[in-house]
Design an enzyme around this catalytic site. Sequence first.
Site, PDB file in Angstrom:
ATOM      1  N   HIS A   1      35.075  27.206  60.180  1.00 36.82           N
ATOM      2  CA  HIS A   1      36.778  27.718  59.480  1.00 36.82           C
ATOM      3  C   HIS A   1      36.703  28.275  58.625  1.00 36.82           C
ATOM      4  O   HIS A   1      36.682  28.520  57.457  1.00 36.82           O
ATOM      5  CB  HIS A   1      37.322  26.423  58.536  1.00 36.82           C
ATOM      6  CG  HIS A   1      38.759  26.186  58.522  1.00 36.82           C
ATOM      7  ND1 HIS A   1      39.615  24.931  58.259  1.00 36.82           N
ATOM      8  CD2 HIS A   1      39.109  27.422  58.637  1.00 36.82           C
ATOM      9  CE1 HIS A   1      40.634  25.138  58.277  1.00 36.82           C
ATOM     10  NE2 HIS A   1      41.086  26.984  58.185  1.00 36.82           N
TER      11      HIS A   1
ATOM     12  N   ARG B   1      44.834  25.651  64.007  1.00 45.34           N
ATOM     13  CA  ARG B   1      44.299  24.335  62.910  1.00 45.34           C
ATOM     14  C   ARG B   1      43.687  23.045  64.444  1.00 45.34           C
ATOM     15  O   ARG B   1      44.295  22.995  65.585  1.00 45.34           O
ATOM     16  CB  ARG B   1      45.609  23.375  62.769  1.00 45.34           C
ATOM     17  CG  ARG B   1      46.109  24.528  61.482  1.00 45.34           C
ATOM     18  CD  ARG B   1      45.619  23.994  60.120  1.00 45.34           C
ATOM     19  NE  ARG B   1      45.569  24.691  59.317  1.00 45.34           N
ATOM     20  CZ  ARG B   1      45.802  25.447  58.666  1.00 45.34           C
ATOM     21  NH1 ARG B   1      45.072  26.433  59.021  1.00 45.34           N
ATOM     22  NH2 ARG B   1      45.979  26.251  57.576  1.00 45.34           N
TER      23      ARG B   1
HETATM   24  N1  NAP Z   1      41.248  29.576  60.507  1.00 49.26           N
HETATM   25  C1  NAP Z   1      41.625  30.387  59.672  1.00 49.26           C
HETATM   26  O1  NAP Z   1      40.353  30.216  59.119  1.00 49.26           O
HETATM   27  C2  NAP Z   1      42.580  30.216  59.509  1.00 49.26           C
HETATM   28  C3  NAP Z   1      43.545  31.111  58.760  1.00 49.26           C
HETATM   29  C4  NAP Z   1      44.835  31.597  58.092  1.00 49.26           C
HETATM   30  C5  NAP Z   1      45.576  31.124  59.044  1.00 49.26           C
HETATM   31  N2  NAP Z   1      45.601  30.301  60.093  1.00 49.26           N
HETATM   32  C6  NAP Z   1      46.546  29.429  60.643  1.00 49.26           C
HETATM   33  O2  NAP Z   1      47.281  30.227  61.891  1.00 49.26           O
HETATM   34  C7  NAP Z   1      48.714  30.052  61.576  1.00 49.26           C
HETATM   35  C8  NAP Z   1      49.476  31.219  62.060  1.00 49.26           C
HETATM   36  O3  NAP Z   1      49.315  32.257  60.791  1.00 49.26           O
HETATM   37  P1  NAP Z   1      50.530  33.522  60.974  1.00 49.26           P
HETATM   38  O4  NAP Z   1      50.189  33.239  59.314  1.00 49.26           O
HETATM   39  O5  NAP Z   1      49.994  34.243  61.763  1.00 49.26           O
HETATM   40  O6  NAP Z   1      52.126  32.706  60.813  1.00 49.26           O
HETATM   41  P2  NAP Z   1      53.231  33.483  60.961  1.00 49.26           P
HETATM   42  O7  NAP Z   1      52.958  34.501  61.080  1.00 49.26           O
HETATM   43  O8  NAP Z   1      54.368  31.768  61.040  1.00 49.26           O
HETATM   44  O9  NAP Z   1      53.842  32.973  63.008  1.00 49.26           O
HETATM   45  C9  NAP Z   1      53.963  32.103  63.573  1.00 49.26           C
HETATM   46  C10 NAP Z   1      53.580  31.885  64.731  1.00 49.26           C
HETATM   47  O10 NAP Z   1      53.781  31.304  65.821  1.00 49.26           O
HETATM   48  C11 NAP Z   1      55.114  31.875  66.319  1.00 49.26           C
HETATM   49  N3  NAP Z   1      55.753  29.398  66.712  1.00 49.26           N
HETATM   50  C12 NAP Z   1      55.451  29.127  65.670  1.00 49.26           C
HETATM   51  N4  NAP Z   1      55.943  27.743  66.385  1.00 49.26           N
HETATM   52  C13 NAP Z   1      56.466  27.571  67.496  1.00 49.26           C
HETATM   53  C14 NAP Z   1      56.609  27.065  68.278  1.00 49.26           C
HETATM   54  N5  NAP Z   1      56.700  25.547  68.660  1.00 49.26           N
HETATM   55  N6  NAP Z   1      56.361  27.456  69.587  1.00 49.26           N
HETATM   56  C15 NAP Z   1      56.599  28.839  70.229  1.00 49.26           C
HETATM   57  N7  NAP Z   1      55.899  30.092  68.853  1.00 49.26           N
HETATM   58  C16 NAP Z   1      55.876  29.393  67.876  1.00 49.26           C
HETATM   59  C17 NAP Z   1      56.081  31.912  65.494  1.00 49.26           C
HETATM   60  O11 NAP Z   1      57.404  32.284  66.158  1.00 49.26           O
HETATM   61  P3  NAP Z   1      58.204  33.122  65.491  1.00 49.26           P
HETATM   62  O12 NAP Z   1      57.693  34.542  65.980  1.00 49.26           O
HETATM   63  O13 NAP Z   1      59.390  32.972  66.802  1.00 49.26           O
HETATM   64  O14 NAP Z   1      58.271  32.815  64.030  1.00 49.26           O
HETATM   65  C18 NAP Z   1      55.045  33.151  65.092  1.00 49.26           C
HETATM   66  O15 NAP Z   1      55.325  33.815  65.902  1.00 49.26           O
HETATM   67  C19 NAP Z   1      48.728  29.652  60.843  1.00 49.26           C
HETATM   68  O16 NAP Z   1      49.737  28.254  59.967  1.00 49.26           O
HETATM   69  C20 NAP Z   1      47.140  29.053  59.882  1.00 49.26           C
HETATM   70  O17 NAP Z   1      47.048  27.379  60.640  1.00 49.26           O
HETATM   71  C21 NAP Z   1      43.667  30.095  60.078  1.00 49.26           C
END
Ligand code: NAP
Length: 317
Positions: free
Chosen positions: A280, A232
């Site tokens: 994006h 983001r």
């Molecule tokens: N650009 C785009 O087109 C696009 C598309 C899709 C997604 N995204 C972004 O990608 C993000 C991640 O997606 P995802 O499906 O991989 O999410 P996810 O499965 O929820 O993974 C999030 C990861 O971040 C870690 N995390 C969260 N808060 C943290 C903190 N305070 N300190 C350290 N680590 C932290 C989590 O730790 P834990 O393992 O300990 O829970 C987890 O490993 C989405 O939220 C979205 O914003 C962008």
Amino acid sequence: VTAAAAARPVVLIACQGVDTDAWLAALGRELPEAEVRVWPEAGDLAEITLAVVWRCPAGVLGRLPNLRGIFSLGAGVEAVLADPQLPASVPLVRLVDPGLATGMNEFVTMRVLHYHRDMDGYAADQRSHTWAPRAPPLPQDRRVGILGAGALGGLCARTLAGFGFDVASWSRSPRVIDGVRNYCGRDQLSDFLRRTEILVCLLPLTADTDGIINRRTLAELPRGAFLINVARGRHVVDEDLIEALDSGRLAAATLDVFREEPLPPQHPFWSHPKITVVPHISAVTQVATASRTVATNVRLLLAGCSVPDTVDRSRGY
Ligand SMILES: NC(=O)c1ccc[n+]([C@@H]2O[C@H](COP(=O)([O-])OP(=O)(O)OC[C@H]3O[C@@H](n4cnc5c(N)ncnc54)[C@H](OP(=O)(O)O)[C@@H]3O)[C@@H](O)[C@H]2O)c1
């Protein structure tokens, strides 16, 4: 729940900026047992039991008295959580989908390889008609660091480890991925950053991660590091990024996401020589796969089962 609502689930697609006709057709196909409507043609709001949302028009969710589940068409749910009308006790399920994951995996791998193989350097050489072959470092000597080790970060980490890169991840709780060194918590962030030559951000946007890529954290990367932000825009403090690029602390950045989207025409990122801007598109929600994922999750929820990828509101993701 009224008798009518219990009898036949009614799904409301409440989205902006997506092809709602395609979603109506796909959910109609994947969930034949449900009736699917598209906002604003929602009919009797008391009949709606499930909402499918992306950039949901303000106030809609607060007007659905029999809502049992909310399904996001994106992986990041910070905008849904910020809705003051969001009903407190209705489960919110984010999107974890093979189509989305494939796109992110491709994009991150492409940009890591691009920087690893100095493609910007060869583009500059071509402009000056310079023939200057250089041996790239071996992948095991290139340290890639992924902020986030979840559905998307974890997949990218595995893929890059498969290329032989020296990959580390950073997460909140310990995450074991074969061939990937894990750092977790704020205590280990500095160690993670100091070893990272190519930094990829795949964190959710939460109160804890807002502005995490800033002057202080960028200064911990080795000189000449690269940044790929596909999470983001608010993860990055824009002025601090420009300063790090201008000072040579950072060699280059790829940005897919921005504080304001579309990126305003006057924003300095557009014309910065070390920044690659894309609109994006690193991972695009694919109707064909995501409609199946949403349908599966809807059925789990209606059957009273726990739904994977339900958002933990206290964590914010
Ligand atoms: N650009 C785009 O087109 C696009 C598309 C899709 C997604 N995204 C972004 O990608 C993000 C991640 O997606 P995802 O499906 O991989 O999410 P996810 O499965 O929820 O993974 C999030 C990861 O971040 C870690 N995390 C969260 N808060 C943290 C903190 N305070 N300190 C350290 N680590 C932290 C989590 O730790 P834990 O393992 O300990 O829970 C987890 O490993 C989405 O939220 C979205 O914003 C962008």
